[in-house]
Scaffold this motif. Sequence first.
Motif, short mmCIF file in Angstrom:
data_model
loop_
_atom_site.label_atom_id
_atom_site.label_comp_id
_atom_site.label_asym_id
_atom_site.label_seq_id
_atom_site.Cartn_x
_atom_site.Cartn_y
_atom_site.Cartn_z
N GLN A 134 -19.86 175.10 63.99
CA GLN A 134 -21.05 175.64 63.33
C GLN A 134 -20.72 176.91 62.55
OE1 GLN A 134 -23.32 175.74 67.05
NE2 GLN A 134 -24.94 174.58 66.01
N VAL A 135 -19.92 177.77 63.14
CA VAL A 135 -19.53 179.01 62.46
C VAL A 135 -18.67 178.67 61.24
CG1 VAL A 135 -18.20 181.15 62.67
CG2 VAL A 135 -19.69 180.42 64.55
N GLN A 136 -17.69 177.82 61.44
CA GLN A 136 -16.77 177.46 60.36
C GLN A 136 -17.51 176.84 59.19
OE1 GLN A 136 -15.55 173.97 59.60
NE2 GLN A 136 -14.54 174.91 57.85
N GLU A 137 -18.47 175.97 59.45
CA GLU A 137 -19.22 175.33 58.36
C GLU A 137 -19.99 176.34 57.53
OE1 GLU A 137 -21.54 172.38 60.42
OE2 GLU A 137 -19.88 170.93 60.43
N ARG A 138 -20.51 177.37 58.16
CA ARG A 138 -21.26 178.40 57.43
C ARG A 138 -20.33 179.33 56.66
NH1 ARG A 138 -24.25 176.31 61.11
NH2 ARG A 138 -26.50 176.25 60.95
N LEU A 139 -19.12 179.54 57.17
CA LEU A 139 -18.18 180.44 56.50
C LEU A 139 -17.37 179.74 55.42
CD1 LEU A 139 -16.76 182.50 59.51
CD2 LEU A 139 -18.54 183.16 57.87
N GLU A 140 -17.24 178.43 55.53
CA GLU A 140 -16.38 177.68 54.61
C GLU A 140 -16.77 177.89 53.15
OE1 GLU A 140 -14.35 173.32 54.55
OE2 GLU A 140 -16.47 173.42 55.09
N SER A 141 -18.05 177.83 52.85
CA SER A 141 -18.47 177.95 51.46
C SER A 141 -18.30 179.37 50.91
CB SER A 141 -19.93 177.51 51.31
OG SER A 141 -20.77 178.35 52.07
N ASP A 155 -13.35 192.64 58.74
CA ASP A 155 -14.29 191.98 57.82
C ASP A 155 -14.51 190.52 58.24
OD1 ASP A 155 -14.57 194.30 56.37
OD2 ASP A 155 -13.24 193.66 54.73
N ALA A 156 -13.44 189.82 58.59
CA ALA A 156 -13.55 188.42 58.99
C ALA A 156 -14.34 188.28 60.30
CB ALA A 156 -12.17 187.79 59.14
N GLU A 157 -14.09 189.19 61.24
CA GLU A 157 -14.81 189.16 62.51
C GLU A 157 -16.29 189.48 62.29
OE1 GLU A 157 -11.10 190.48 65.42
OE2 GLU A 157 -12.48 192.01 64.69
N LEU A 158 -16.57 190.40 61.39
CA LEU A 158 -17.95 190.74 61.09
C LEU A 158 -18.69 189.55 60.47
CD1 LEU A 158 -19.76 193.17 61.48
CD2 LEU A 158 -19.04 194.02 59.27
N ALA A 159 -18.01 188.80 59.63
CA ALA A 159 -18.62 187.60 59.04
C ALA A 159 -18.97 186.60 60.15
CB ALA A 159 -17.66 186.97 58.03
N ILE A 160 -18.09 186.44 61.11
CA ILE A 160 -18.35 185.55 62.24
C ILE A 160 -19.51 186.07 63.07
CG2 ILE A 160 -17.41 184.71 64.45
CD1 ILE A 160 -14.67 184.48 62.96
N LEU A 161 -19.51 187.36 63.36
CA LEU A 161 -20.60 187.95 64.13
C LEU A 161 -21.95 187.75 63.44
CD1 LEU A 161 -19.08 191.26 65.51
CD2 LEU A 161 -20.01 189.37 66.86
N ARG A 162 -21.99 187.90 62.12
CA ARG A 162 -23.26 187.70 61.40
C ARG A 162 -23.79 186.28 61.60
NH1 ARG A 162 -21.13 191.45 57.50
NH2 ARG A 162 -20.13 189.80 56.34
N VAL A 163 -22.90 185.31 61.58
CA VAL A 163 -23.32 183.92 61.82
C VAL A 163 -23.83 183.76 63.24
CG1 VAL A 163 -22.53 181.52 61.97
CG2 VAL A 163 -21.78 182.95 60.07
N VAL A 164 -23.09 184.28 64.21
CA VAL A 164 -23.48 184.13 65.62
C VAL A 164 -24.78 184.89 65.90
CG1 VAL A 164 -22.77 184.53 68.01
CG2 VAL A 164 -21.10 183.68 66.35
#
Length: 129
Positions: free
Chosen positions: A30-37, A11-20
């Motif tokens: 950039q990825v971290q800033e989008r996932l932080e919230s 699930d966490a990897e998928l969240a990162i993939l969606r951002v990328v």
Amino acid sequence: MVKKKLSNPTDAELAILRVVWKLGKASVRQVQERLESERGTGYTTTLKLMQIMLKKGLLRRDASQHAHVYEAAVTQIRTQRQIVGQVLEQVFEGSAQQLVMQALSSRKSSPAELAEIRQLLDKLERDHQ
């Protein structure tokens, strides 16, 4: 060329993939800033996950710049098909009908989505004749 079968992303990897996928290429920051919230993910956690994803073949990294820039090594469509295929076999015993019925009954679809589904079904029917 034989396509390497990748393990499904967590699930966490998928969240990162969606951002990328959305950004095309992205630094860890950039990825971290989008996932932080949405996930409360810190920089170190994001970095470690992206390093693991690099080793798993889910991401590629351009280390030519000071900040490493990552891009997806797998397409969104390939990942979706792989996950759906696994769910189809494991949960629905290979029944596409049951999968579609559950997907359509689990939430309300917009008229535009239903029209697109009808077009796809019509195309599949024509292709099978």
